[in-house]
Design an enzyme around this catalytic site. Structure first.
Site, PDB file in Angstrom:
ATOM      1  N   ASN A   8      51.046 -16.054   9.228  1.00 57.26           N
ATOM      2  CA  ASN A   8      49.742 -15.397   9.096  1.00 57.26           C
ATOM      3  C   ASN A   8      49.969 -13.904   9.299  1.00 57.26           C
ATOM      4  O   ASN A   8      50.132 -13.454  10.429  1.00 57.26           O
ATOM      5  CB  ASN A   8      48.764 -15.949  10.142  1.00 57.26           C
ATOM      6  N   LYS A  10      47.926 -11.550   8.850  1.00 58.23           N
ATOM      7  CA  LYS A  10      46.715 -10.813   9.258  1.00 58.23           C
ATOM      8  C   LYS A  10      46.565  -9.589   8.357  1.00 58.23           C
ATOM      9  O   LYS A  10      46.871  -9.677   7.172  1.00 58.23           O
ATOM     10  CB  LYS A  10      46.793 -10.465  10.753  1.00 58.23           C
ATOM     11  N   HIS A  94      39.914 -18.731  12.274  1.00 53.28           N
ATOM     12  CA  HIS A  94      40.868 -18.030  13.149  1.00 53.28           C
ATOM     13  C   HIS A  94      40.112 -17.310  14.264  1.00 53.28           C
ATOM     14  O   HIS A  94      39.005 -16.812  14.052  1.00 53.28           O
ATOM     15  CB  HIS A  94      41.697 -17.024  12.339  1.00 53.28           C
ATOM     16  N   GLU A  96      40.371 -14.482  15.508  1.00 49.70           N
ATOM     17  CA  GLU A  96      39.967 -13.092  15.228  1.00 49.70           C
ATOM     18  C   GLU A  96      38.700 -13.062  14.385  1.00 49.70           C
ATOM     19  O   GLU A  96      37.886 -12.146  14.500  1.00 49.70           O
ATOM     20  CB  GLU A  96      41.131 -12.346  14.560  1.00 49.70           C
ATOM     21  N   GLU A 166      45.342 -22.386  18.966  1.00 48.22           N
ATOM     22  CA  GLU A 166      45.712 -21.001  19.260  1.00 48.22           C
ATOM     23  C   GLU A 166      44.839 -20.487  20.401  1.00 48.22           C
ATOM     24  O   GLU A 166      43.728 -20.002  20.161  1.00 48.22           O
ATOM     25  CB  GLU A 166      45.477 -20.116  18.029  1.00 48.22           C
ATOM     26  N   GLY A 172      49.010 -12.508  20.205  1.00 45.24           N
ATOM     27  CA  GLY A 172      49.415 -11.106  20.176  1.00 45.24           C
ATOM     28  C   GLY A 172      49.647 -10.502  21.548  1.00 45.24           C
ATOM     29  O   GLY A 172      49.703  -9.279  21.685  1.00 45.24           O
ATOM     30  N   SER A 212      51.808 -15.926  20.123  1.00 41.98           N
ATOM     31  CA  SER A 212      53.049 -15.334  20.646  1.00 41.98           C
ATOM     32  C   SER A 212      54.247 -16.267  20.490  1.00 41.98           C
ATOM     33  O   SER A 212      55.129 -16.302  21.353  1.00 41.98           O
ATOM     34  CB  SER A 212      52.873 -14.915  22.111  1.00 41.98           C
TER      35      SER A 212
HETATM   36  P1  13P Z   1      50.847 -13.865  17.218  1.00 38.69           P
HETATM   37  O1  13P Z   1      51.971 -14.794  16.798  1.00 38.69           O
HETATM   38  O2  13P Z   1      51.071 -12.458  16.775  1.00 38.69           O
HETATM   39  O3  13P Z   1      50.515 -14.018  18.664  1.00 38.69           O
HETATM   40  O4  13P Z   1      49.545 -14.346  16.404  1.00 38.69           O
HETATM   41  C1  13P Z   1      49.209 -15.683  16.426  1.00 38.69           C
HETATM   42  C2  13P Z   1      48.148 -15.924  15.436  1.00 38.69           C
HETATM   43  O5  13P Z   1      47.012 -15.545  15.637  1.00 38.69           O
HETATM   44  C3  13P Z   1      48.515 -16.620  14.197  1.00 38.69           C
HETATM   45  O6  13P Z   1      47.381 -17.000  13.489  1.00 38.69           O
END
Ligand code: 13P
Length: 255
Positions: A8, A10, A94, A96, A166, A172, A212
């Protein structure tokens, strides 16, 4: 059940950066055998990624979509538009989108209905916030998110369903959940799917861990029988780190 590992990206990578990444990933495709690998670029890089990945085993996913097929929905992207590029998977809900962009359970539900209508495989994201975890509410939050998303669909409605656990606090932050946390979540997902649709559906649903995750810690997750892959943010942005993660996952899972 095989591993499914999704990148992903983003809001990262221009079309030409996506093209370079996908070219290199494709060049090393043989190394990835036995793992279902999925790349989810931003909408603006889908065409470039699709062109390079056409005819390969690497699949293309979108990070989001709207639920209507077409109409006056400024700024939105429809399932039909995604399918036009050969997109087979779509990330839905997601964290976010839930927490930064205000997407609620009802919107997520409509997006799942649209994915089903159009034969797109959803990667449904669930996860608790840090304060919810601190208050011991993780299980209740995950159950609420899952019920809102899945209740009412017929058993067998989804040919394939992927649920990505997640935890918001792990995304992140460099602070991954423990494999035990991921295992608890995966058990909860399967228990609920079993309640809703029976045991066959419960064993068919695939559960990813995300937050992460990297080549160094994926092994602890992939070794769990309950975990079928990962949804990868930061560690998916460079081909080398993404491939290292895939190889470490495959080794830990023994597939
Ligand atoms: P990170 O791997 O950067 O923590 O992000 C995870 C994520 O949100 C994948 O959709």
């Amino acid at each position: 059940m095989g591993l499914i590992i999704a990148a992903n990206w983003k809001m990262h990578k221009s079309a030409s950066e996506a093209e370079t990444f996908c070219r290199e990933l494709r060049r090393r495709e043989k190394e990835l055998q036995g793992v279902e690998v999925l790349v989810c670029p931003p909408f603006t890089a889908l065409a470039a990624a699709a062109e390079v990945l056409a005819g390969s085993s690497i699949k293309l996913g979108a990070q989001n979509m709207f639920w209507e097929d077409k109409g006056a929905f400024t700024g939105e992207i429809s399932p039909l538009m995604l399918k036009d590029f050969g997109v087979s998977h779509v990330i839905i809900g997601h964290s976010e989108r839930r927490h930064i962009l205000g997407e609620d359970d009802a919107a997520i539900r409509r997006k799942l209905e649209a994915a089903l209508r159009h034969g797109l495989t959803p990667l449904l994201c669930i996860g608790e916030k840090e304060e919810e975890r601190d208050q011991g509410e993780t299980g209740a939050v995950l159950e609420r998110q899952l019920r809102a998303a899945l209740e009412g669909f017929e058993p067998g409605a989804f040919k394939e369903l992927v649920v990505a656990y997640e935890p918001v606090w792990a995304i992140g932050t460099g602070r991954a959940a423990s494999p035990a946390d991921a295992d608890n979540a995966a058990v909860l997902v399967r228990r609920l799917v079993e309640q809703l649709w029976g045991s066959e559906a419960a064993s068919a649903v695939r559960v990813q861990y995300g937050g992460s995750v990297n080549a160094g810690n994926i092994g602890g997750f992939a070794a769990l029988p309950s975990i079928d892959g990962a949804l990868v943010g930061g560690a998916s942005l460079e081909v080398d780190s993404f491939i290292s993660l895939i190889l470490a996952a495959r080794e830990a899972a023994g597939c």
